[in-house]
Design a protein around this motif. Structure first.
Motif, PDB file in Angstrom:
ATOM      1  N   GLY A 159       7.278 -47.100  24.699  1.00  0.00           N
ATOM      2  CA  GLY A 159       8.060 -46.051  24.025  1.00  0.00           C
ATOM      3  C   GLY A 159       9.432 -46.514  23.543  1.00  0.00           C
ATOM      4  O   GLY A 159      10.116 -45.781  22.840  1.00  0.00           O
ATOM      5  N   LYS A 160       9.836 -47.712  23.940  1.00  0.00           N
ATOM      6  CA  LYS A 160      11.151 -48.222  23.515  1.00  0.00           C
ATOM      7  C   LYS A 160      10.943 -49.244  22.384  1.00  0.00           C
ATOM      8  O   LYS A 160       9.894 -49.886  22.316  1.00  0.00           O
ATOM      9  N   PRO A 161      11.966 -49.435  21.513  1.00  0.00           N
ATOM     10  CA  PRO A 161      11.794 -50.440  20.459  1.00  0.00           C
ATOM     11  C   PRO A 161      11.749 -51.850  21.053  1.00  0.00           C
ATOM     12  O   PRO A 161      12.667 -52.246  21.774  1.00  0.00           O
ATOM     13  N   ALA A 162      10.664 -52.527  20.770  1.00  0.00           N
ATOM     14  CA  ALA A 162      10.540 -53.904  21.236  1.00  0.00           C
ATOM     15  C   ALA A 162      11.243 -54.831  20.251  1.00  0.00           C
ATOM     16  O   ALA A 162      11.793 -55.858  20.618  1.00  0.00           O
ATOM     17  N   LEU A 163      11.218 -54.462  18.973  1.00  0.00           N
ATOM     18  CA  LEU A 163      11.916 -55.214  17.928  1.00  0.00           C
ATOM     19  C   LEU A 163      12.529 -54.208  16.970  1.00  0.00           C
ATOM     20  O   LEU A 163      11.981 -53.127  16.761  1.00  0.00           O
ATOM     21  N   ARG A 164      13.648 -54.595  16.375  1.00  0.00           N
ATOM     22  CA  ARG A 164      14.346 -53.703  15.469  1.00  0.00           C
ATOM     23  C   ARG A 164      14.008 -54.014  14.016  1.00  0.00           C
ATOM     24  O   ARG A 164      13.755 -55.170  13.668  1.00  0.00           O
ATOM     25  N   ALA A 165      14.056 -52.980  13.182  1.00  0.00           N
ATOM     26  CA  ALA A 165      13.922 -53.188  11.733  1.00  0.00           C
ATOM     27  C   ALA A 165      14.973 -54.207  11.311  1.00  0.00           C
ATOM     28  O   ALA A 165      16.102 -54.169  11.801  1.00  0.00           O
ATOM     29  N   GLY A 166      14.594 -55.108  10.424  1.00  0.00           N
ATOM     30  CA  GLY A 166      15.557 -56.111   9.969  1.00  0.00           C
ATOM     31  C   GLY A 166      15.445 -57.420  10.722  1.00  0.00           C
ATOM     32  O   GLY A 166      16.103 -58.394  10.370  1.00  0.00           O
ATOM     33  N   ALA A 167      14.598 -57.451  11.757  1.00  0.00           N
ATOM     34  CA  ALA A 167      14.438 -58.696  12.518  1.00  0.00           C
ATOM     35  C   ALA A 167      13.572 -59.671  11.727  1.00  0.00           C
ATOM     36  O   ALA A 167      12.591 -59.286  11.090  1.00  0.00           O
ATOM     37  N   LEU A 168      13.963 -60.929  11.769  1.00  0.00           N
ATOM     38  CA  LEU A 168      13.136 -61.992  11.195  1.00  0.00           C
ATOM     39  C   LEU A 168      12.006 -62.277  12.180  1.00  0.00           C
ATOM     40  O   LEU A 168      12.242 -62.372  13.386  1.00  0.00           O
ATOM     41  N   VAL A 169      10.790 -62.400  11.655  1.00  0.00           N
ATOM     42  CA  VAL A 169       9.664 -62.720  12.534  1.00  0.00           C
ATOM     43  C   VAL A 169       9.560 -64.233  12.664  1.00  0.00           C
ATOM     44  O   VAL A 169       9.255 -64.937  11.708  1.00  0.00           O
ATOM     45  N   ARG A 170       9.884 -64.705  13.869  1.00  0.00           N
ATOM     46  CA  ARG A 170       9.797 -66.128  14.201  1.00  0.00           C
ATOM     47  C   ARG A 170       8.630 -66.311  15.170  1.00  0.00           C
ATOM     48  O   ARG A 170       7.977 -65.331  15.532  1.00  0.00           O
ATOM     49  N   PRO A 171       8.361 -67.535  15.621  1.00  0.00           N
ATOM     50  CA  PRO A 171       7.256 -67.691  16.569  1.00  0.00           C
ATOM     51  C   PRO A 171       7.382 -66.792  17.806  1.00  0.00           C
ATOM     52  O   PRO A 171       6.382 -66.239  18.270  1.00  0.00           O
ATOM     53  N   ALA A 172       8.596 -66.608  18.326  1.00  0.00           N
ATOM     54  CA  ALA A 172       8.758 -65.757  19.511  1.00  0.00           C
ATOM     55  C   ALA A 172       8.328 -64.320  19.216  1.00  0.00           C
ATOM     56  O   ALA A 172       7.686 -63.667  20.038  1.00  0.00           O
ATOM     57  N   GLU A 173       8.674 -63.822  17.999  1.00  0.00           N
ATOM     58  CA  GLU A 173       8.307 -62.452  17.653  1.00  0.00           C
ATOM     59  C   GLU A 173       6.796 -62.323  17.458  1.00  0.00           C
ATOM     60  O   GLU A 173       6.217 -61.301  17.800  1.00  0.00           O
ATOM     61  N   LEU A 174       6.164 -63.376  16.901  1.00  0.00           N
ATOM     62  CA  LEU A 174       4.700 -63.327  16.761  1.00  0.00           C
ATOM     63  C   LEU A 174       4.069 -63.099  18.127  1.00  0.00           C
ATOM     64  O   LEU A 174       3.184 -62.250  18.288  1.00  0.00           O
ATOM     65  N   GLY A 175       4.528 -63.856  19.125  1.00  0.00           N
ATOM     66  CA  GLY A 175       3.972 -63.730  20.474  1.00  0.00           C
ATOM     67  C   GLY A 175       4.277 -62.369  21.066  1.00  0.00           C
ATOM     68  O   GLY A 175       3.414 -61.743  21.706  1.00  0.00           O
ATOM     69  N   LEU A 176       5.490 -61.918  20.831  1.00  0.00           N
ATOM     70  CA  LEU A 176       5.893 -60.624  21.383  1.00  0.00           C
ATOM     71  C   LEU A 176       5.050 -59.477  20.795  1.00  0.00           C
ATOM     72  O   LEU A 176       4.576 -58.599  21.505  1.00  0.00           O
ATOM     73  N   ILE A 177       4.828 -59.548  19.481  1.00  0.00           N
ATOM     74  CA  ILE A 177       4.010 -58.528  18.817  1.00  0.00           C
ATOM     75  C   ILE A 177       2.589 -58.583  19.380  1.00  0.00           C
ATOM     76  O   ILE A 177       1.996 -57.552  19.706  1.00  0.00           O
ATOM     77  N   ALA A 178       2.065 -59.804  19.520  1.00  0.00           N
ATOM     78  CA  ALA A 178       0.714 -59.957  20.064  1.00  0.00           C
ATOM     79  C   ALA A 178       0.642 -59.418  21.489  1.00  0.00           C
ATOM     80  O   ALA A 178      -0.352 -58.788  21.869  1.00  0.00           O
ATOM     81  N   SER A 179       1.710 -59.613  22.283  1.00  0.00           N
ATOM     82  CA  SER A 179       1.681 -59.163  23.680  1.00  0.00           C
ATOM     83  C   SER A 179       1.624 -57.644  23.773  1.00  0.00           C
ATOM     84  O   SER A 179       1.307 -57.095  24.817  1.00  0.00           O
ATOM     85  N   LEU A 180       1.936 -56.964  22.674  1.00  0.00           N
ATOM     86  CA  LEU A 180       1.860 -55.497  22.662  1.00  0.00           C
ATOM     87  C   LEU A 180       0.501 -55.013  22.194  1.00  0.00           C
ATOM     88  O   LEU A 180       0.247 -53.822  22.125  1.00  0.00           O
ATOM     89  N   GLY A 181      -0.360 -55.953  21.805  1.00  0.00           N
ATOM     90  CA  GLY A 181      -1.675 -55.559  21.304  1.00  0.00           C
ATOM     91  C   GLY A 181      -1.619 -55.034  19.885  1.00  0.00           C
ATOM     92  O   GLY A 181      -2.497 -54.293  19.451  1.00  0.00           O
ATOM     93  N   ILE A 182      -0.564 -55.403  19.134  1.00  0.00           N
ATOM     94  CA  ILE A 182      -0.415 -54.921  17.754  1.00  0.00           C
ATOM     95  C   ILE A 182      -0.909 -56.007  16.797  1.00  0.00           C
ATOM     96  O   ILE A 182      -0.475 -57.153  16.882  1.00  0.00           O
TER      97      ILE A 182
END
Ligand code: AMP
Ligand code: MG
Length: 430
Positions: A159-182
């Protein structure tokens, strides 16, 4: 849309003929607007793109309390701070295969890293310290409550923002997004940037490749700006539209500006913006839009044009860069880069400055910002910087040999050997 003159009217001490770097950036950044369109892309396709919306976590990550180590899950209440305690091992929990039963007083469960904490347990004792005799495990005194466990939601909370609008998607964000099942994310559409070189002295590599042209004639040079600009735009993740070399001819220039404006969100040109320039580039820019011509208090780079050209259906921001190859790169990195990132929807554009020791004396006059090219190196555990030889604004080798800019601020005077100076790295982890 706010007019450029209204943005400028809010700037104190505006002097287009001696504009400090910070003022120019303030004007540029308050004038440009991000592209509005968004698209949905698969996670991997989002690498290098900019998130269009906050990404709200649909789950807790980790989803359950789990063990951070291999060992035994125990009830902290069973342990003692003064004496060793023997417990009975009643089963094993693996990552992905939980222990089904409930752990009662005097009992423990063998756990592997990542295993869900068995019901009733709250603490993990690492395997290296337990003494095993059959099904009895002796736990030494002095363990801490909750040690070696990871609690549900400690990485990302549902329910909380894991990433904010305007964030650059780097390798860490790819993993983070995947860890959410998105599997799909909303990103801003790619920024379209058109660019061309101006100047009658320029020979294009296209002519070289086609074999159409012989050797350089006296006074001719190969067009290198279109290659540095192309490279810098590609690295930023723009959709790049190369419009070639445009001759110093009003009809050709007008056609090029019109085509570029129709195709792109931003237009970048090089050359033809200096004072007393005897060509049509400036005239055409002024004719087709609201464009200001600046002499910026900086070195290299002084002249620059900035504004917006309006087309039939859409407009484009214009960055008219100087012609000298180093000046092009410096003005791109220190004005255009930040502006394009804002247009891409990025929420962070500033690059860090680090302070290191200068290995040499650097002559510098207060009242302008200088971006000298330097090499950072580490000797005896200490980082220091030295300049990369001749610093003329046409000497591209000074950029090629450098790994950083030595940034000498507006007020700064000369530097003595051993003085600290600010440097900006040319490469980063992305
Ligand atoms: P200008 O601002 O047009 O007077 O150009 C300044 C200097 O940069 C001149 O020496 C030009 O020949 C050089 N120059 C301009 N455009 C380019 C280019 N595309 N590639 C390499 N050098 C250039
Ligand atoms: Mg020229």
């Amino acid at each position: 849309m706010t007019a450029l003159k209204d943005v400028i009217s809010c700037i104190s001490d505006y002097d287009p003929d001696a504009l400090p770097v910070a003022r120019a950036n303030e004007i540029i950044r308050s004038f440009v607007r991000p592209v509005a369109e968004m698209e949905s892309v698969a996670v991997r396709a989002a690498l290098g793109r900019v998130l269009a919306e906050d990404l709200i976590s649909p789950i807790d990550v980790p989803a359950h309390d789990n063990s951070a180590m291999d060992g035994w899950a125990v009830r902290f209440a069973d342990l003692s701070q003064q004496a060793d305690v023997a417990l009975t091992e009643i089963g094993t929990a693996y990552a992905g295969k939980e222990f089904a039963g409930k752990v009662g007083p005097g009992e423990c469960v063998r756990v592997m890293t990542g295993a869900v904490m068995p019901a009733g347990t709250d603490t993990v004792v690492i395997q290296e310290v337990g003494k095993v005799e059959g099904s009895r495990v002796t736990i030494p005194a002095g363990q801490e409550r909750g040690q070696n466990t990871r609690s549900a939601g400690e990485d990302l909370e549902r329910g909380k923002p894991a990433l904010r609008a305007g964030a650059l998607v780097r390798p860490a964000e790819l993993g983070l997004i995947a860890s959410l099942g998105i599997a799909q994310v909303r990103v801003r559409r790619r920024l379209r940037v058109a660019f061309f070189s101006t100047g009658d002295e320029l020979r294009s590599l296209d002519e070289v490749a086609s074999g159409a042209a012989g050797p350089l004639k006296k006074g001719e040079i190969y067009d290198s700006n279109r290659y540095t600009i192309w490279g810098m735009l590609e690295r930023l993740g723009c959709e790049v539209i190369d419009m070639g070399v445009v001759r110093d001819d009003p009809a050709q220039l007008e056609a090029a500006f019109r085509r570029a404006t129709a195709a792109a969100d931003a237009v970048i040109t090089s050359g033809g913006v200096s004072v007393g320039e005897a060509d049509y580039t400036k005239q055409m820019m002024a004719k087709l839009g609201e464009v200001v011509f600046w002499k910026i208090a900086m070195r290299p780079g002084r002249p620059m044009a900035f504004g917006r050209i309006e087309g039939k259906d859409n407009g484009a921001y214009l960055f008219g860069l100087p012609g000298n190859p180093v000046a092009v790169m410096v003005t791109f990195y220190h004005f255009v880069r930040g502006a394009l990132l804002l247009m891409m929807g990025r929420n962070d554009t500033d690059l860090p400055l680090l302070r290191v020791k200068s290995e040499e004396a650097i002559r510098k006059k207060p009242g302008r910002t200088e971006y000298q090219r330097g090499t950072l190196r580490c000797t005896g555990g200490e980082w220091s910087v030295r300049l990369t030889g001749a610093q003329g604004s046409g000497i591209l080798r000074s950029m090629s040999e450098a790994n950083c800019f030595v940034v000498l601020g507006h007020e700064q005077g000369s530097v003595k050997p051993g003085d600290p100076v600010d440097v900006m790295l040319m490469d980063g982890l992305v």
